[in-house]
Design a protein around this motif. Structure first.
Motif, short mmCIF file in Angstrom:
data_model
loop_
_atom_site.label_atom_id
_atom_site.label_comp_id
_atom_site.label_asym_id
_atom_site.label_seq_id
_atom_site.Cartn_x
_atom_site.Cartn_y
_atom_site.Cartn_z
N GLY A 40 0.80 -1.22 0.00
CA GLY A 40 0.00 0.00 0.00
C GLY A 40 0.84 1.27 0.00
O GLY A 40 0.41 2.31 0.49
N VAL A 41 2.03 1.18 -0.56
CA VAL A 41 2.96 2.31 -0.61
C VAL A 41 3.05 2.81 -2.05
O VAL A 41 3.17 2.01 -2.98
N THR A 42 3.00 4.11 -2.24
CA THR A 42 3.12 4.70 -3.57
C THR A 42 4.58 4.72 -4.00
O THR A 42 5.44 5.13 -3.22
N LEU A 43 4.85 4.28 -5.20
CA LEU A 43 6.20 4.32 -5.78
C LEU A 43 6.28 5.48 -6.76
O LEU A 43 5.41 5.64 -7.61
N ARG A 44 7.35 6.28 -6.63
CA ARG A 44 7.59 7.35 -7.60
C ARG A 44 9.00 7.23 -8.15
O ARG A 44 9.95 7.00 -7.40
N LEU A 45 9.11 7.37 -9.45
CA LEU A 45 10.40 7.37 -10.14
C LEU A 45 10.72 8.82 -10.46
O LEU A 45 10.22 9.37 -11.44
N ASN A 46 11.54 9.44 -9.66
CA ASN A 46 11.86 10.86 -9.80
C ASN A 46 13.12 11.08 -10.61
O ASN A 46 14.07 10.31 -10.53
N ARG A 47 13.13 12.16 -11.36
CA ARG A 47 14.29 12.62 -12.14
C ARG A 47 14.84 11.51 -13.03
O ARG A 47 16.03 11.22 -13.04
N ARG A 48 13.92 10.93 -13.79
CA ARG A 48 14.29 9.83 -14.68
C ARG A 48 15.18 10.34 -15.82
O ARG A 48 14.84 11.33 -16.46
N PRO A 49 16.26 9.65 -16.11
CA PRO A 49 17.08 10.02 -17.27
C PRO A 49 16.36 9.63 -18.56
O PRO A 49 15.49 8.76 -18.57
N ASP A 50 16.75 10.26 -19.65
CA ASP A 50 16.13 9.98 -20.95
C ASP A 50 16.24 8.50 -21.33
O ASP A 50 15.31 7.94 -21.91
N CYS A 51 17.38 7.87 -21.00
CA CYS A 51 17.55 6.46 -21.37
C CYS A 51 16.48 5.58 -20.72
O CYS A 51 15.99 4.63 -21.32
N LEU A 52 16.08 5.91 -19.49
CA LEU A 52 15.04 5.13 -18.82
C LEU A 52 13.68 5.42 -19.44
O LEU A 52 12.91 4.49 -19.70
N ASP A 53 13.39 6.67 -19.69
CA ASP A 53 12.10 6.99 -20.31
C ASP A 53 11.95 6.30 -21.67
O ASP A 53 10.87 5.78 -21.98
N ARG A 54 13.02 6.27 -22.46
CA ARG A 54 12.97 5.58 -23.76
C ARG A 54 12.64 4.10 -23.57
O ARG A 54 11.80 3.53 -24.27
#
Length: 135
Positions: free
Chosen positions: A89-103
């Motif tokens: 029941g914990v929210t996960l956030r991926l902060n300050r993702r690099p472009d390589c991860l977004d791709r």
């Protein structure tokens, strides 16, 4: 004649902190085959420590600004982290993702799954998104 080219050992740097109900894991280096278990273990361990210490955790932030590379095993570890946090029941956030991860997330159609707020947040009337690339 030389032998097979040697590949450097992947380096993953993890640093964790807890503050006001938020566990933050700073991730740097390469999230790739051979080191990905470290991320899942850190996430699980931090949530377990908080629970056994009587501290309520409502969010886990992965700070990814220093992430330089991610492969399919790295993606699998992020998906596993999402499973672990959702189960608690914990929210996960991926902060300050690099472009390589977004791709990689867009290529594998996992972007929405990994960047959307966890189900408890949505049920509480949250926006359902956590696109924190620029924060």
């Amino acid at each position: 004649m030389t032998g097979p080219a040697s590949r450097p050992v992947p380096r993953l740097d993890l640093r964790t902190e807890f503050q006001q109900g938020v566990v933050t894991v700073h991730v740097g280096g390469s999230l790739e085959y051979g080191v990905t278990d470290s991320l899942v273990a850190a996430v699980t361990e931090q949530l377990d420590l908080a629970r056994t210490g009587g501290r309520a955790v409502h969010r886990l932030d992965l700070e990814l600004a220093e992430l330089t590379f991610v492969d399919s095993m790295g993606l699998a570890s992020l998906l596993m982290a999402r499973r672990v946090t959702d189960a608690r029941g914990v929210t996960l956030r991926l902060n300050r993702r690099p472009d390589c991860l977004d791709r990689l997330l867009r290529l594998t159609c996992t972007f929405d799954h990994l960047t959307a707020a966890a189900a408890p947040d949505r049920a509480a009337g949250g926006s359902g998104t956590s696109d924190l690339r620029g924060e």
